[in-house]
Design a protein around this motif. Structure first.
Motif, PDB file in Angstrom:
ATOM      1  N   ALA A   1     -11.295 -11.806  -8.449  1.00  0.00           N
ATOM      2  CA  ALA A   1     -10.821 -10.440  -8.239  1.00  0.00           C
ATOM      3  C   ALA A   1      -9.937  -9.954  -9.384  1.00  0.00           C
ATOM      4  O   ALA A   1     -10.138  -8.858  -9.919  1.00  0.00           O
ATOM      5  CB  ALA A   1     -10.069 -10.348  -6.909  1.00  0.00           C
TER       6      ALA A   1
ATOM      7  N   GLN B   1     -10.144  -6.365 -10.157  1.00  0.00           N
ATOM      8  CA  GLN B   1      -9.794  -5.722  -8.885  1.00  0.00           C
ATOM      9  C   GLN B   1      -8.456  -6.279  -8.410  1.00  0.00           C
ATOM     10  O   GLN B   1      -8.378  -7.082  -7.485  1.00  0.00           O
ATOM     11  CB  GLN B   1     -10.884  -5.995  -7.844  1.00  0.00           C
ATOM     12  CG  GLN B   1     -12.237  -5.441  -8.186  1.00  0.00           C
ATOM     13  CD  GLN B   1     -12.348  -3.953  -7.844  1.00  0.00           C
ATOM     14  OE1 GLN B   1     -11.533  -3.419  -7.094  1.00  0.00           O
ATOM     15  NE2 GLN B   1     -13.346  -3.312  -8.386  1.00  0.00           N
TER      16      GLN B   1
ATOM     17  N   THR C   1      -7.495  -5.720  -4.747  1.00  0.00           N
ATOM     18  CA  THR C   1      -8.282  -6.610  -3.884  1.00  0.00           C
ATOM     19  C   THR C   1      -7.687  -8.013  -3.869  1.00  0.00           C
ATOM     20  O   THR C   1      -7.623  -8.661  -2.816  1.00  0.00           O
ATOM     21  CB  THR C   1      -9.739  -6.681  -4.370  1.00  0.00           C
ATOM     22  OG1 THR C   1     -10.311  -5.372  -4.357  1.00  0.00           O
ATOM     23  CG2 THR C   1     -10.570  -7.605  -3.474  1.00  0.00           C
TER      24      THR C   1
ATOM     25  N   PHE D   1      -6.426  -9.841  -0.455  1.00  0.00           N
ATOM     26  CA  PHE D   1      -7.020 -11.100  -0.019  1.00  0.00           C
ATOM     27  C   PHE D   1      -5.957 -12.194   0.122  1.00  0.00           C
ATOM     28  O   PHE D   1      -6.033 -13.024   1.031  1.00  0.00           O
ATOM     29  CB  PHE D   1      -8.110 -11.542  -0.996  1.00  0.00           C
ATOM     30  CG  PHE D   1      -9.435 -10.858  -0.777  1.00  0.00           C
ATOM     31  CD1 PHE D   1      -9.510  -9.663  -0.088  1.00  0.00           C
ATOM     32  CD2 PHE D   1     -10.609 -11.406  -1.260  1.00  0.00           C
ATOM     33  CE1 PHE D   1     -10.727  -9.022   0.119  1.00  0.00           C
ATOM     34  CE2 PHE D   1     -11.832 -10.795  -1.049  1.00  0.00           C
ATOM     35  CZ  PHE D   1     -11.887  -9.589  -0.358  1.00  0.00           C
TER      36      PHE D   1
END
Length: 216
Positions: A84, A90, A93, A97
């Motif tokens: 990510a 990202q 993200t 997570f």
């Protein structure tokens, strides 16, 4: 475990060592990239495996605590970061997570058995999150201008290895206790768990041998 499974387990440990050794021997290729942390990660994981196998003879420690609260979280947090944060760029993200995976430990403490060497719920949930990133990485690679040079893409080997091991064993951990009631099926899937682990670490080693930073 059967003799065959003990052999596979030893082979998996050897494959971890091969991956760590490959990353060290080829460190010059990656020292200016974020993959130098991948080398450190593989070395730590291999060291933990050696500690779990042989260290118990010299020092007293709980393998359950080591795996559930250090090794397993380290594995998923690192791959969340690699996928990510670095490969997919990202960052939001990644932090989402991390938060969700951390919350899964609270759920485990409240609702699930916590005297196992691996917490099935945490492992399953972490693998589900990782599966999302794996799919995103495949999409990125398929749509890349360098798709024909996939063999030079370090993430291609990593992604394939993660797919075989973490994603491939998702049903095993998701239905661990149900499968345990059917020894033949459980043993077949446990064999796959070990074989896919061997394949994953050999693919990780391959990523250092054939991967090129310009295609990452």
């Amino acid at each position: 475990m059967t003799e065959f499974q003990i052999l596979l387990q030893n082979c998996m440990r050897i494959s971890e060592g091969i991956a760590a050794l490959a990353s060290i021997l080829l460190y010059k290729k990656i020292r200016q990239t974020h993959y130098r942390y991948f080398s450190l990660f593989l070395t730590i994981i291999f060291s933990c495996e050696l500690l779990a196998k042989y260290g118990i003879e010299y020092i007293s420690f709980s393998k359950n605590i080591m795996y559930n609260y250090f090794v397993i979280p380290l594995e998923f947090i690192f791959f969340f970061w690699l996928y990510a944060y670095k490969s997919l760029n990202q960052k939001i993200t990644f932090w989402i997570f991390i938060a969700l995976f951390t919350l899964s430990y609270i759920v485990t403490q409240v609702y699930f058995v916590t005297n196992k060497q691996i917490f099935p719920f945490n492992y399953t949930f972490g693998s589900l999150l990782l599966m999302i990133l794996v799919i995103m990485e495949y999409y990125k690679q398929i749509n890349s201008d360098n798709i024909l040079n996939f063999a030079k893409n370090r993430m291609f080997y990593i992604n394939l290895g993660v797919t075989l091991f973490y994603i491939g064993t998702l049903p095993f951990w998701a239905f661990y206790f149900q499968l345990f009631e059917h020894p033949e099926i459980w043993n077949l899937y446990f064999n796959y768990f070990l074989i896919s682990g061997i394949a994953m670490y050999l693919l990780f080693a391959s990523s250092f041998i054939w991967g090129k930073q310009s295609y990452s």
